[in-house]
Design a protein around this motif. Sequence first.
Motif, PDB file in Angstrom:
ATOM      1  N   UNK A 158       5.835  -1.191  -8.113  1.00 28.40           N
ATOM      2  CA  UNK A 158       5.208  -0.499  -7.001  1.00 28.40           C
ATOM      3  C   UNK A 158       5.523  -1.167  -5.681  1.00 28.40           C
ATOM      4  N   UNK A 159       6.161  -2.318  -5.767  1.00 28.35           N
ATOM      5  CA  UNK A 159       6.185  -3.182  -4.607  1.00 28.35           C
ATOM      6  C   UNK A 159       7.610  -3.369  -4.138  1.00 28.35           C
ATOM      7  N   UNK A 160       7.727  -3.695  -2.898  1.00 23.00           N
ATOM      8  CA  UNK A 160       8.985  -3.992  -2.252  1.00 23.00           C
ATOM      9  C   UNK A 160      10.100  -4.369  -3.240  1.00 23.00           C
ATOM     10  N   UNK A 161      10.871  -3.394  -3.674  1.00 21.52           N
ATOM     11  CA  UNK A 161      11.983  -3.746  -4.543  1.00 21.52           C
ATOM     12  C   UNK A 161      13.291  -3.731  -3.777  1.00 21.52           C
ATOM     13  N   UNK A 162      13.195  -3.431  -2.505  1.00 25.01           N
ATOM     14  CA  UNK A 162      14.393  -3.511  -1.683  1.00 25.01           C
ATOM     15  C   UNK A 162      14.088  -4.513  -0.585  1.00 25.01           C
ATOM     16  N   UNK A 192      15.279  -4.438   3.186  1.00 26.29           N
ATOM     17  CA  UNK A 192      14.757  -3.514   4.186  1.00 26.29           C
ATOM     18  C   UNK A 192      13.382  -3.949   4.639  1.00 26.29           C
ATOM     19  N   UNK A 197       8.676   0.889   0.189  1.00 26.77           N
ATOM     20  CA  UNK A 197      10.008   0.476  -0.274  1.00 26.77           C
ATOM     21  C   UNK A 197      10.770   1.635  -0.900  1.00 26.77           C
ATOM     22  N   UNK A 198      10.049   2.672  -1.286  1.00 26.39           N
ATOM     23  CA  UNK A 198      10.707   3.790  -1.956  1.00 26.39           C
ATOM     24  C   UNK A 198      11.024   4.945  -1.008  1.00 26.39           C
ATOM     25  N   UNK A 253       0.839  -1.194   0.000  1.00 23.78           N
ATOM     26  CA  UNK A 253       0.000   0.000   0.000  1.00 23.78           C
ATOM     27  C   UNK A 253       0.879   1.250   0.000  1.00 23.78           C
ATOM     28  N   UNK A 262       5.304   4.179  -2.277  1.00 23.98           N
ATOM     29  CA  UNK A 262       5.264   2.900  -1.572  1.00 23.98           C
ATOM     30  C   UNK A 262       6.384   2.876  -0.533  1.00 23.98           C
TER      31      UNK A 262
END
Lengths: 259, 245, 240
Positions: free
Chosen positions: C232-236, C239, A153-154, A110, A151
Motif C-alpha cells: 500500500x505504501x510508496x513502492x516507487x 517519485x 505512489x500508485x 494515506x 495510494x
Amino acid sequence: MADAPVPAISVRNIHKSFGQHEVLRGISLDANDGDVISILGASGSGKSTFLRCINLLETPDEGEITVAGETIAMKRNRAGSLMPADRKQVDRIRSELAMVFQSFNLWSHMTVLQNLIEGPVHVLKRPKAECIAEAEALLEKVGLAERRNYYPAHLSGGQQQRAAIARALAMQPKALLFDEPTSALDPELVGEVLKVMRALAEEGRTMLVVTHEMAFARNVSDRVMFLHEGVVEADGAPEDIFTNSDSERFRQFIGNFQA
Amino acid sequence: MGFDVAFLWSTFVKLGSAVPMTLGLFAASVSLGALFALGITYCRVSGGLLLSAFGRAYIFVFRGSPLLIQMFLIYYGLGQFPAVRHSLFWPVLRDPFSCAVLALAFCTAGYQAEIMRGGLQAVPAREIEAGRAAGMSGLLLFRRIIAPIAIRQALPAYSTEIILMVKSTALASLVTVWEVTGTAQRLISQTYRTMEVFLVATLIYLLINFIIVRLMSLVEYRLSPHLRERPVTASNGGRQGEVHG
Amino acid sequence: MSWIDLIGFGEQGRGGILLWATCMTLAVTAASLAVGAVLGAVIAAAKLSASRPARWLGDAYTTIFRGAPELLVIYLVYFGGSQAVTAVGKLLNYEGFLGLPSFLAGAVAVGLISGAYQAEVYRGAYQAVARGEIDAARSIGMGTLLRFRRILAPQILRFSLPGLGNVWQLSLKDSTLISVTGLAELMRTSQIAAGSTKQYFLFFVVGGALYLVLTTLSDRIFNFAERRVARSFRNSLGRR
C-alpha cells in the motif's frame, strides 16, 4: 458594501536571507478576493521563498503579513531574528491558506481520500462524514473519483497533483498558494493540472501562483509579478506587461520562453 | 560517588593485560574465517548444484543460530565422542583458545561469505566483458578485474562485520578463555564495583574498535583514488543503519 | 535410552522443557524489544534534537551500547542491579544478598543494547520521511503534536520495519547470553540437559536447531509484514 475591501492577503516589505545570501529584499503584495496573481521569475529569483514566507513555512527576517485583515503577530528572539509570537495563530492562518507544492507532497501512507479529509477532520475538527462527502465531491471535480482509495505512489504525477489541489480545496481556504505546481510533471501531464487551475480561477478563487507557465500567466491571471534577485522588477495586468513592459529583464525573460 | 582514580587505573592495567588475548582471538578468528568464507563463496558462485547447496546451508546454519551455542557445541559437544578424543584433532579441540577461535571463525565465515558474494554481485558485467575483450579469462580475469572491484565494494560491510567480531570474542570467556570481558567479570565478582569495571572495559573495547575502524578506513581510502575527486554534494539525508545480525 | 527418547516428550524426555525454554527465549526477547523501543525512541529524539548536549548524550549512548560486548552489558545490569537491590534491602533491614530477577535483568540488559540499535533505526526512518510531506502538514496548520501523531509516527513505524527485523534477530541471539544469569531460557536449558545427561552434542544440536527455527520463522513473519506494508505504501521511491 460601502467599506473599502479588506485584501485577502496583504504582505509588506518581506526580507529573507539564507546565510549570507539575501534572497528577498523587500517585497510587498496585495491580493484582493478573487485575484489570480502569477509570480514569475528565473530560478533563484526568490519567488518560491516568497510564497513560503506568506504562510510562514519560511520565517521572514523582516516584514508583515496580513490575511483577511488579521496580521500575524511576530516577535524577536534573543538572537534578534523574527519569529511568530503565537504558534496557534500561525496554525490557524495556515489552515486558511492552502498550499499546493511542486512535488505534490501527498502523504504517502494515506489514500487519496484520507489525504483529503486529514486536514478538515484533524485540524478543523469537522465531522468526518461531512468531510468525506465534500472530499468525494472535490475528487469528482478534479476527475479522480475512481481513484479515491489509491495510494499516492500508485498515481501518475498529474493525478497526484490534482489530488493535492483537491486536498488544498478541502480546507475551504480563503486563498490558494501554488508553488510551481506543474514543474515536476512530464510535459504531457501539465495540461490536466492547468485545466483544473483554470477552472478554479474562473470560480473566482483567490490564487497566488508561482509558475513557469507563460500561457497560464498571460491568459488566466489578473495580474503578473516578475521577481528578479529578490525584488519586484515588473508588476501589472498581463495584457500590459506582456506587450509593453519597461523592464528590459522581463522582456528578456519572456523572450527566452518564446524562443 | 567520587572517582577513585587509583582503582580505575589498576582496573585498566589488569584488563589491559588481557587485551593481547582478545586481540589474538580476534586476529586468528577473522583471518581463519576469511579463509573459510572464500571457500564457501566459491561453493556458492561457481560450484555445481551440490556445492552451492552446501554453501547456502552453511550460511543459513551459521548465521541463523547463536554463536554461543556453536561454541559450546565445538568445545563440549565434540569432546563427548571417544573417536574425537583419540583423533589427531584432539590437541586442538581440547584447548579452549583454539575451540573459541574455531567457533568464532566458523560463525564469521557465514557472514563474511555473504559479504563477499555481495561484493562479487556488485561487479558490473560490462567491466568483466571489457576484461574478456582484452583477452583475459579465468584466474587472470578474477585476479586483475573481478577481485579488485569486489573487494572495494565489500569493504564497508566488512568493516562492520569486523567490529562485531571484536565484541564476539567476549564469548570466549564462557569457555574459560581469560580475555578482557572474562577478566572484567572476575574483577566485578571480586570488587563489586560493577560500574567502574564496566566503564573501563567498555573504554578498552571502544579503543580497539576505534583503531580498527581507522585502519579499515585507511585501507578504503588507499583503495579508492577513483572515488576521491568526485564533487562533494552536501547531503545529510538517510545515513544507512548499520544494523546487521 | 536412545536419543529420540532423550529429546522426546516421554517421562525421561527433555522435549517438553526445551519447548518451554523456547517460549521463555521468545518472551525475554520480546520484553527486551519493548524496553529497547522506549529507550530507542528517546535516544533517537535526543540524537535528532537541536540541543547539543542532548545530541552528545544520544551519541554517547549508542557508541557505548553498540561498542561494548553484549556479555559485558549483561554483567553490568545483573551485578549492578543486584548490588542496588541489596543496598535497598539493607535500608529495609534485610541483611544478605538479593538478586535481581534474572528475567528482568536479561530483558533490561538486552533492551539496553536493542535500544541503541533501535535508536539508529528510528533516526534513519525519521530522515526517510519526505520533508515535503511535513511541509504539507505544516501548511494546513497542523501543530507539532498532531503532525507527529498523524504524519510522522505512522511513516516512521513503516520505515522502521526492516531495521526492527534486524534488531529482533540480533536480540534473539543476544538472549543466549542471558543464560549466565541463570534464566532457564533455551540456551541455559540446553546446557543443563546436556550436562545432566552427558549428551552435550545432542542437546547443543537440538538447541541450535530450535534457534534456527526461531530465526527462520521470525524472518518469514517480518518479510510478510514488510510486503504487506510495501503493497500500500510508496513502492516507487524515486517519485517524491
